[in-house]
Design a protein around this motif. Structure first.
Motif, PDB file in Angstrom:
ATOM      1  N   VAL A  64       0.866  -1.175   0.000  1.00 46.76           N
ATOM      2  CA  VAL A  64       0.000   0.000   0.000  1.00 46.76           C
ATOM      3  C   VAL A  64       0.905   1.227   0.000  1.00 46.76           C
ATOM      4  O   VAL A  64       1.923   1.271   0.706  1.00 46.76           O
ATOM      5  N   VAL A  65       0.546   2.207  -0.834  1.00 48.88           N
ATOM      6  CA  VAL A  65       1.318   3.444  -0.964  1.00 48.88           C
ATOM      7  C   VAL A  65       0.480   4.598  -0.435  1.00 48.88           C
ATOM      8  O   VAL A  65      -0.633   4.838  -0.919  1.00 48.88           O
ATOM      9  N   LEU A  66       1.005   5.300   0.544  1.00 42.17           N
ATOM     10  CA  LEU A  66       0.312   6.412   1.176  1.00 42.17           C
ATOM     11  C   LEU A  66       1.025   7.715   0.827  1.00 42.17           C
ATOM     12  O   LEU A  66       2.254   7.798   0.938  1.00 42.17           O
ATOM     13  N   THR A  67       0.265   8.719   0.425  1.00 46.74           N
ATOM     14  CA  THR A  67       0.841   9.997   0.008  1.00 46.74           C
ATOM     15  C   THR A  67       0.249  11.129   0.833  1.00 46.74           C
ATOM     16  O   THR A  67      -0.970  11.218   0.987  1.00 46.74           O
ATOM     17  N   MET A  68       1.138  11.986   1.351  1.00 46.91           N
ATOM     18  CA  MET A  68       0.726  13.153   2.126  1.00 46.91           C
ATOM     19  C   MET A  68       1.108  14.417   1.350  1.00 46.91           C
ATOM     20  O   MET A  68       2.275  14.593   0.988  1.00 46.91           O
ATOM     21  N   HIS A  69       0.122  15.276   1.103  1.00 48.06           N
ATOM     22  CA  HIS A  69       0.371  16.588   0.504  1.00 48.06           C
ATOM     23  C   HIS A  69       0.264  17.613   1.631  1.00 48.06           C
ATOM     24  O   HIS A  69      -0.833  18.010   2.027  1.00 48.06           O
ATOM     25  N   SER A  70       1.401  18.025   2.126  1.00 48.66           N
ATOM     26  CA  SER A  70       1.459  18.918   3.290  1.00 48.66           C
ATOM     27  C   SER A  70       1.731  20.340   2.816  1.00 48.66           C
ATOM     28  O   SER A  70       2.796  20.619   2.255  1.00 48.66           O
ATOM     29  N   VAL A  99       5.189  20.239   0.869  1.00 52.82           N
ATOM     30  CA  VAL A  99       5.885  18.945   0.893  1.00 52.82           C
ATOM     31  C   VAL A  99       4.943  17.853   0.408  1.00 52.82           C
ATOM     32  O   VAL A  99       3.786  17.783   0.816  1.00 52.82           O
ATOM     33  N   THR A 100       5.455  17.011  -0.476  1.00 51.05           N
ATOM     34  CA  THR A 100       4.769  15.777  -0.845  1.00 51.05           C
ATOM     35  C   THR A 100       5.596  14.616  -0.327  1.00 51.05           C
ATOM     36  O   THR A 100       6.783  14.488  -0.655  1.00 51.05           O
ATOM     37  N   ALA A 101       4.997  13.813   0.511  1.00 50.43           N
ATOM     38  CA  ALA A 101       5.699  12.685   1.134  1.00 50.43           C
ATOM     39  C   ALA A 101       4.969  11.390   0.822  1.00 50.43           C
ATOM     40  O   ALA A 101       3.739  11.367   0.704  1.00 50.43           O
ATOM     41  N   LYS A 102       5.735  10.317   0.703  1.00 51.28           N
ATOM     42  CA  LYS A 102       5.161   8.993   0.468  1.00 51.28           C
ATOM     43  C   LYS A 102       5.680   8.009   1.504  1.00 51.28           C
ATOM     44  O   LYS A 102       6.846   8.045   1.887  1.00 51.28           O
ATOM     45  N   VAL A 103       4.776   7.138   1.936  1.00 53.12           N
ATOM     46  CA  VAL A 103       5.131   6.011   2.796  1.00 53.12           C
ATOM     47  C   VAL A 103       4.634   4.760   2.090  1.00 53.12           C
ATOM     48  O   VAL A 103       3.439   4.622   1.826  1.00 53.12           O
ATOM     49  N   THR A 104       5.549   3.852   1.776  1.00 55.99           N
ATOM     50  CA  THR A 104       5.191   2.614   1.099  1.00 55.99           C
ATOM     51  C   THR A 104       5.408   1.443   2.037  1.00 55.99           C
ATOM     52  O   THR A 104       6.529   1.184   2.481  1.00 55.99           O
ATOM     53  N   TYR A 105       4.306   0.767   2.378  1.00 55.84           N
ATOM     54  CA  TYR A 105       4.364  -0.446   3.193  1.00 55.84           C
ATOM     55  C   TYR A 105       4.324  -1.656   2.257  1.00 55.84           C
ATOM     56  O   TYR A 105       3.417  -1.776   1.427  1.00 55.84           O
ATOM     57  N   THR A 106       5.285  -2.573   2.432  1.00 51.93           N
ATOM     58  CA  THR A 106       5.313  -3.802   1.650  1.00 51.93           C
ATOM     59  C   THR A 106       5.515  -4.989   2.579  1.00 51.93           C
ATOM     60  O   THR A 106       6.454  -5.003   3.385  1.00 51.93           O
ATOM     61  N   LEU A 107       4.628  -5.963   2.495  1.00 50.16           N
ATOM     62  CA  LEU A 107       4.761  -7.201   3.263  1.00 50.16           C
ATOM     63  C   LEU A 107       5.382  -8.247   2.344  1.00 50.16           C
ATOM     64  O   LEU A 107       4.795  -8.615   1.315  1.00 50.16           O
ATOM     65  N   THR A 108       6.566  -8.734   2.694  1.00 53.45           N
ATOM     66  CA  THR A 108       7.301  -9.636   1.813  1.00 53.45           C
ATOM     67  C   THR A 108       7.004 -11.100   2.124  1.00 53.45           C
ATOM     68  O   THR A 108       6.420 -11.431   3.172  1.00 53.45           O
ATOM     69  N   SER A 109       7.438 -11.973   1.232  1.00 52.76           N
ATOM     70  CA  SER A 109       7.205 -13.408   1.399  1.00 52.76           C
ATOM     71  C   SER A 109       8.043 -14.010   2.517  1.00 52.76           C
ATOM     72  O   SER A 109       7.765 -15.129   2.960  1.00 52.76           O
TER      73      SER A 109
END
Length: 386
Positions: free
Chosen positions: A161-167, A178-188
């Motif tokens: 899931v990719v989360l984007t904040m436009h601050s 500021v544009t910030a992104k937080v990318t959560y990845t659950l791996t195998s």
């Protein structure tokens, strides 16, 4: 991802709850952790909230909401293969709203994790005054930091899931759009990978982290003081009685701050004759990592003797804040109607050091136009198989 938003009911200014699911899950289906996605389908300050579920074939599941970029639940198999929820949190989106609970549970913190002294710093000769919300300092981006705002969300697949904040410029008085992104990845291989990025159009400061409260016992009725902790750090940054770093970097050797080998957390946590334990009300300090920003070198290890669950933390950040849940006091009731008492969760917050904007000798947190802030942290889970 297109969302249907039926049956809107207003609850107050800027706040609504929507009866219907905004997540990828069927609204009649509970997550592995027992969450009802419909209870996370809502709206805050005009932006929709939802629950996003990541899963792998090993029985691990991460449920994340775009309100504050929070990890709501994290199911991890114990040594017997039994899945256990190892983070503190709430059963519904409304419980996370600051009107109901002022908590940072498992949030993606921004713009600036930890404290800035008296909420003030100077950048390119300009003095910036931020709001103060903790012992006269600015903590975790101020009273309406990103943990209390809604990220835009996209879920490109079942593991990400990719989360984007436009601050906007002036968000909690911080300069720059500021544009910030937080990318959560659950791996195998049972890793929750967290990648942060940010860009700005004015010089500003950025320091992002995740504020997960871990309980590897899988039961918040059990304290984390019986867990064992290792921190790959021979020094730390002491604090004064207001939790502000003094500017010193001191050795951990011979003190309760020494976790250079696995040690039971509760072994020395109440030694208040040591000033830093007294100032922190336990552990609430930044350790200066010896990893040299190498994400392939373990920064910390946490393990539960009762479940056998092991958490290894990897990061390219120079520091890690260890907070032992000292201010949980039984006034907050979380998932499954369980009360969160003192030290029922521990935070391992990868970061630049607190108050770095006022300490130029420390690694810089300044971000300028044309640059990209990047930070990477991995929470890797396994079992001891005893």
């Amino acid at each position: 991802m297109k969302r249907m938003l039926p049956h809107v009911a207003a609850l107050g200014a800027g706040l609504m709850i929507i009866a219907g699911s905004c997540s990828r899950q069927n609204e009649a289906t509970l997550t592995e952790s027992g969450l009802d996605p419909a209870k996370f389908a809502g709206e805050y300050n005009g932006k929709p909230t939802a629950l996003y579920t990541l899963a792998n074939s090993n029985g691990m599941e991460a449920c994340i909401t775009n309100f504050g970029g929070r990890i709501v639940s994290l199911m991890v198999p114990d040594r017997d293969g039994q899945p256990r929820d190892v983070v503190l949190g709430f059963d519904s989106i409304a419980a996370y709203f600051p009107e109901n609970n002022q908590t940072d549970f498992s949030a993606a913190i921004g713009r600036y994790a930890n404290r800035i002294n008296q909420g003030r710093f100077v950048i390119d000769g300009d003095t910036i005054q931020l709001p103060t919300n903790n012992f006269g300092h600015c903590l975790h981006g101020g009273p309406t930091g990103w943990q209390y705002q809604v990220y835009d969300a996209e879920q490109p697949n079942d593991s990400t899931v990719v989360l984007t904040m436009h601050s906007p410029d002036g968000d909690n008085n911080f300069p720059g759009n500021v544009t910030a992104k937080v990318t959560y990845t659950l791996t195998s291989d049972n890793r929750l990978d967290i990648a942060y990025e940010a860009v700005t159009d004015k010089p500003t400061v950025i320091n992002m982290t995740n504020h997960a409260y871990f309980n590897l016992n899988g039961d918040p009725l059990q304290s984390i003081t019986d867990n064992e902790l290792y921190v790959n750090a021979s020094t730390y940054t002491p604090v004064d009685s207001t939790y502000m770093t003094t500017g010193e970097i001191l050795p951990v050797a011979g003190t309760p701050m020494d976790f250079t080998s696995l040690r039971v957390i509760g072994e020395r946590i109440n030694e208040t004759d040591f000033e830093q334990i007294r100032n922190g009300n336990g552990y609430d300090h930044n350790w200066v990592l010896d990893t040299k920003n190498d994400i392939n070198v373990p920064a910390a290890t946490l393990q539960s003797p009762s479940t056998g669950i092991v958490l290894d933390v990897y990061t390219d950040e120079p520091g890690i804040q260890v907070y032992s849940g000292n201010f949980l006091d039984g006034t907050v009731t979380g998932k499954n109607n369980k009360v969160y008492n003192q030290r029922t969760g521990i935070c391992l917050e990868t970061q630049h050091y607190p108050d770095s904007p006022n300490k130029p000798e420390w690694p810089s947190t300044v971000l300028r136009p044309g640059e990209t802030y990047k930070s990477h942290t991995v929470f890797a889970f396994s079992t001891d198989k005893k």
